[in-house]
Design a protein around this motif. Sequence first.
Motif, PDB file in Angstrom:
ATOM      1  N   ARG A   1       0.838  -1.198   0.000  1.00  0.00           N
ATOM      2  CA  ARG A   1       0.000   0.000   0.000  1.00  0.00           C
ATOM      3  C   ARG A   1       0.874   1.249   0.000  1.00  0.00           C
ATOM      4  NH1 ARG A   1      -2.290   0.951   5.500  1.00  0.00           N
ATOM      5  NH2 ARG A   1      -0.105   1.496   5.710  1.00  0.00           N
TER       6      ARG A   1
ATOM      7  N   LEU B   1       2.396   1.828  -3.353  1.00  0.00           N
ATOM      8  CA  LEU B   1       1.414   2.363  -4.301  1.00  0.00           C
ATOM      9  C   LEU B   1       1.161   3.854  -4.058  1.00  0.00           C
ATOM     10  CD1 LEU B   1      -1.122  -0.599  -4.329  1.00  0.00           C
ATOM     11  CD2 LEU B   1       0.456   0.053  -6.160  1.00  0.00           C
TER      12      LEU B   1
ATOM     13  N   HIS C   1       1.817   6.865  -6.663  1.00  0.00           N
ATOM     14  CA  HIS C   1       0.778   7.839  -6.992  1.00  0.00           C
ATOM     15  C   HIS C   1       1.296   9.268  -6.822  1.00  0.00           C
ATOM     16  CE1 HIS C   1      -3.091   9.775  -7.290  1.00  0.00           C
ATOM     17  NE2 HIS C   1      -3.041  10.196  -6.033  1.00  0.00           N
TER      18      HIS C   1
ATOM     19  N   VAL D   1      -3.248   5.431 -11.066  1.00  0.00           N
ATOM     20  CA  VAL D   1      -2.316   4.307 -11.190  1.00  0.00           C
ATOM     21  C   VAL D   1      -3.121   3.040 -11.496  1.00  0.00           C
ATOM     22  CG1 VAL D   1      -0.634   2.882  -9.956  1.00  0.00           C
ATOM     23  CG2 VAL D   1      -0.693   5.354  -9.566  1.00  0.00           C
TER      24      VAL D   1
ATOM     25  N   ALA E   1      -7.956  -0.589  -2.594  1.00  0.00           N
ATOM     26  CA  ALA E   1      -8.145  -0.183  -3.989  1.00  0.00           C
ATOM     27  C   ALA E   1      -9.585   0.270  -4.232  1.00  0.00           C
ATOM     28  CB  ALA E   1      -7.781  -1.325  -4.923  1.00  0.00           C
TER      29      ALA E   1
ATOM     30  N   HIS F   1     -10.161   3.929  -3.100  1.00  0.00           N
ATOM     31  CA  HIS F   1      -9.418   5.020  -3.741  1.00  0.00           C
ATOM     32  C   HIS F   1      -9.648   4.983  -5.246  1.00  0.00           C
ATOM     33  CE1 HIS F   1      -7.531   4.584   0.179  1.00  0.00           C
ATOM     34  NE2 HIS F   1      -7.230   5.873   0.068  1.00  0.00           N
TER      35      HIS F   1
ATOM     36  N   TRP G   1      -8.183   6.631  -7.563  1.00  0.00           N
ATOM     37  CA  TRP G   1      -6.978   6.789  -8.365  1.00  0.00           C
ATOM     38  C   TRP G   1      -6.264   5.454  -8.601  1.00  0.00           C
ATOM     39  CZ3 TRP G   1      -2.697   5.025  -5.863  1.00  0.00           C
ATOM     40  CH2 TRP G   1      -2.718   5.039  -4.469  1.00  0.00           C
ATOM     41  N   LEU G   2      -6.740   4.386  -7.953  1.00  0.00           N
ATOM     42  CA  LEU G   2      -6.061   3.091  -8.025  1.00  0.00           C
ATOM     43  C   LEU G   2      -6.967   2.044  -8.656  1.00  0.00           C
ATOM     44  CD1 LEU G   2      -3.631   1.292  -7.275  1.00  0.00           C
ATOM     45  CD2 LEU G   2      -4.668   0.993  -5.019  1.00  0.00           C
TER      46      LEU G   2
END
Length: 186
Positions: free
Chosen positions: A67, A70, A74, A81, A100, A103, A105-106
């Motif tokens: 995490r 990641l 980001h 991502v 994930a 969020h 963005w993931l």
Amino acid sequence: MTSHRARTWAPKGGVPVVRFNGASRGRITMAALACFKAGERSRLIYRPRIQGHQRGDHRGFTWQDYRDLLVRAHLQLGGPVVVIWDNLNVHRSIHLREYAAEHDWLTVVQLPTYAPDLNPVEGIWSLLRRAATANVVFTDRDHLVRTVRSGMRRIQRSPHLIDGCLAGTGLSIAPTPTPTTQRKGQ
């Protein structure tokens, strides 16, 4: 810390011998992300985990370590991502899936089972083993850490090596099509 054997040389008629102490005083575990974006230079983001043999030490990366990697990616990449995971048990953990999902963005995509040939990071590990750590007998854990970090920095500074790892998978990055605007009356 045992040596990775690669090609070497010896005097004519002699057999090359690499001696090393079989006792290991720790290990280094690495996680890496090969980052690709159409029209931009490829990047490598990695995080080492240096471990001893103390009781209670994790032998590998936990879901929190992945995490954090990641989040670091980001922040460095400055955008959404998409992560393509292999089937390591930690990659499939419920905690990472929940993270994930929370969020936007993931995005996480799982590779099929037994498909290391589709993972460009496997090419990174191969480059590291063939160049930086080949035929080296490490004197201690610090020597191993310095050598691995030096090898990873060399790969980071060579985007063509990272691109070659993607090309070795047979996959490619296609630019995202932009929406076309239609004229009135069409």
